[in-house]
Design an enzyme around this catalytic site. Structure first.
Site, PDB file in Angstrom:
ATOM      1  N   SER A   8     -31.978  26.055   4.741  1.00  0.00           N
ATOM      2  CA  SER A   8     -32.756  25.366   3.711  1.00  0.00           C
ATOM      3  C   SER A   8     -34.098  24.881   4.240  1.00  0.00           C
ATOM      4  CB  SER A   8     -31.994  24.136   3.201  1.00  0.00           C
ATOM      5  OG  SER A   8     -30.750  24.499   2.712  1.00  0.00           O
TER       6      SER A   8
HETATM    7  N1  SAH Z   1     -26.489  24.270   6.461  1.00  0.00           N
HETATM    8  C1  SAH Z   1     -26.946  25.555   6.892  1.00  0.00           C
HETATM    9  C2  SAH Z   1     -27.445  26.453   5.774  1.00  0.00           C
HETATM   10  C3  SAH Z   1     -26.394  26.812   4.852  1.00  0.00           C
HETATM   11  S1  SAH Z   1     -26.548  28.287   3.944  1.00  0.00           S
HETATM   12  C4  SAH Z   1     -28.001  25.466   7.954  1.00  0.00           C
HETATM   13  O1  SAH Z   1     -28.390  24.351   8.353  1.00  0.00           O
HETATM   14  O2  SAH Z   1     -28.429  26.515   8.429  1.00  0.00           O
HETATM   15  C5  SAH Z   1     -24.957  28.141   3.211  1.00  0.00           C
HETATM   16  C6  SAH Z   1     -23.827  28.534   4.113  1.00  0.00           C
HETATM   17  O3  SAH Z   1     -22.618  28.225   3.431  1.00  0.00           O
HETATM   18  C7  SAH Z   1     -23.785  30.024   4.415  1.00  0.00           C
HETATM   19  O4  SAH Z   1     -23.775  30.235   5.798  1.00  0.00           O
HETATM   20  C8  SAH Z   1     -22.487  30.479   3.748  1.00  0.00           C
HETATM   21  O5  SAH Z   1     -21.825  31.522   4.454  1.00  0.00           O
HETATM   22  C9  SAH Z   1     -21.669  29.201   3.772  1.00  0.00           C
HETATM   23  N2  SAH Z   1     -20.555  29.145   2.821  1.00  0.00           N
HETATM   24  C10 SAH Z   1     -20.505  29.598   1.533  1.00  0.00           C
HETATM   25  N3  SAH Z   1     -19.300  29.358   1.007  1.00  0.00           N
HETATM   26  C11 SAH Z   1     -18.564  28.726   1.967  1.00  0.00           C
HETATM   27  C12 SAH Z   1     -17.239  28.217   2.036  1.00  0.00           C
HETATM   28  N4  SAH Z   1     -16.371  28.299   1.007  1.00  0.00           N
HETATM   29  N5  SAH Z   1     -16.835  27.624   3.178  1.00  0.00           N
HETATM   30  C13 SAH Z   1     -17.655  27.533   4.242  1.00  0.00           C
HETATM   31  N6  SAH Z   1     -18.922  28.003   4.254  1.00  0.00           N
HETATM   32  C14 SAH Z   1     -19.376  28.581   3.126  1.00  0.00           C
END
Ligand code: SAH
Length: 223
Positions: free
Chosen positions: A75
């Site tokens: 993000s």
């Molecule tokens: N917080 C992260 C960015 C997140 S992008 C950072 O600092 O880089 C969102 C992430 O959520 C992705 O990597 C995606 O694979 C993960 N995601 C999506 N659904 C999920 C779930 N049910 N459990 C765990 N992770 C999940």
């Protein structure tokens, strides 16, 4: 403010990104309304360029979301700052992040609170994030492979839960794993999403909508 991480100048990226570039990012965040000094200092000190591919690292201190592979994104700094600032309002000792991604948000939380757990469903991203946290000497954050919708019952309850992928509905398990007085922060929705804060008061959830956001979807299962 004191150094939040003991980093070598190589890890800090000195010579690669100037302190001025980072100060400019922090100035922009302040202008955009971020006021928590600990959050701003954390963002000034954390080497965001280490959380993206080398080809993109020159853009790491712009206020923009960046791709991290497998269709996922880190993000923009403003959203990371806003969510962290909202979380810190409840002074959490133990927090859970859903969606480790690059590990950047997790690293920031680890600089600011005693205990952080973070769940990621995509193993290749998780492994990279784990490596980065290790390289930075972060010891109070644990990253786990799994489906974040289910929370992390073994380590519950949490003072704070931060969801960084958007569910269409509030995941019930997460509300159950929130302590009384705790706060759940999540982007909610599908095509249009809203950043929501849910506070647990007398066993009930009190919801406040913050602002429109755009996140990748929270998907079921782990792979
Ligand atoms: N917080 C992260 C960015 C997140 S992008 C950072 O600092 O880089 C969102 C992430 O959520 C992705 O990597 C995606 O694979 C993960 N995601 C999506 N659904 C999920 C779930 N049910 N459990 C765990 N992770 C999940």
């Amino acid at each position: 403010m004191a150094e939040l991480l003991q980093l070598t100048s190589e890890l800090k990226g000195i010579g690669f990104t100037s302190q001025r570039t980072r100060n400019r990012m922090v100035d922009r965040l302040t202008e955009a309304g971020i006021s928590n000094q600990r959050v701003l200092e954390g963002l000034r000190q954390l080497p965001r360029h280490l959380f993206v591919d080398e080809a993109l690292s020159h853009r790491a201190y712009e206020d923009t979301a960046l791709p991290i592979g497998l269709g996922q994104t880190l993000s923009q700094p403003y959203i990371v700052a806003r969510m962290t600032e909202l979380l810190l309002e409840v002074e959490p000792a133990k927090a859970l992040e859903i969606g480790t991604g690059s590990g950047f948000q997790c690293a920031l939380l680890a600089c600011l609170l005693p205990e952080v757990h973070s769940i990621e469903r995509l193993e290749p991203l998780l492994e990279k994030a784990r490596q980065r946290l290790k390289e930075l000497g972060i010891k109070n954050a644990r990253v786990i492979h799994g489906d974040g919708q289910m929370g992390l019952i073994k380590s519950a309850p949490f003072d704070g839960i931060l969801v960084t992928a958007a569910p269409k509905e509030i995941p019930y398990e997460l509300t159950e794993q929130l302590k009384e007085g705790g706060r759940l922060i999540l982007p909610l929705g599908d095509k249009t999403q809203t950043l929501c804060v849910l506070d647990k008061k007398d066993g009930l959830l009190v919801r406040k909508d913050i602002e429109p956001v755009r996140f990748v979807p929270l998907l079921p299962g782990a792979c």
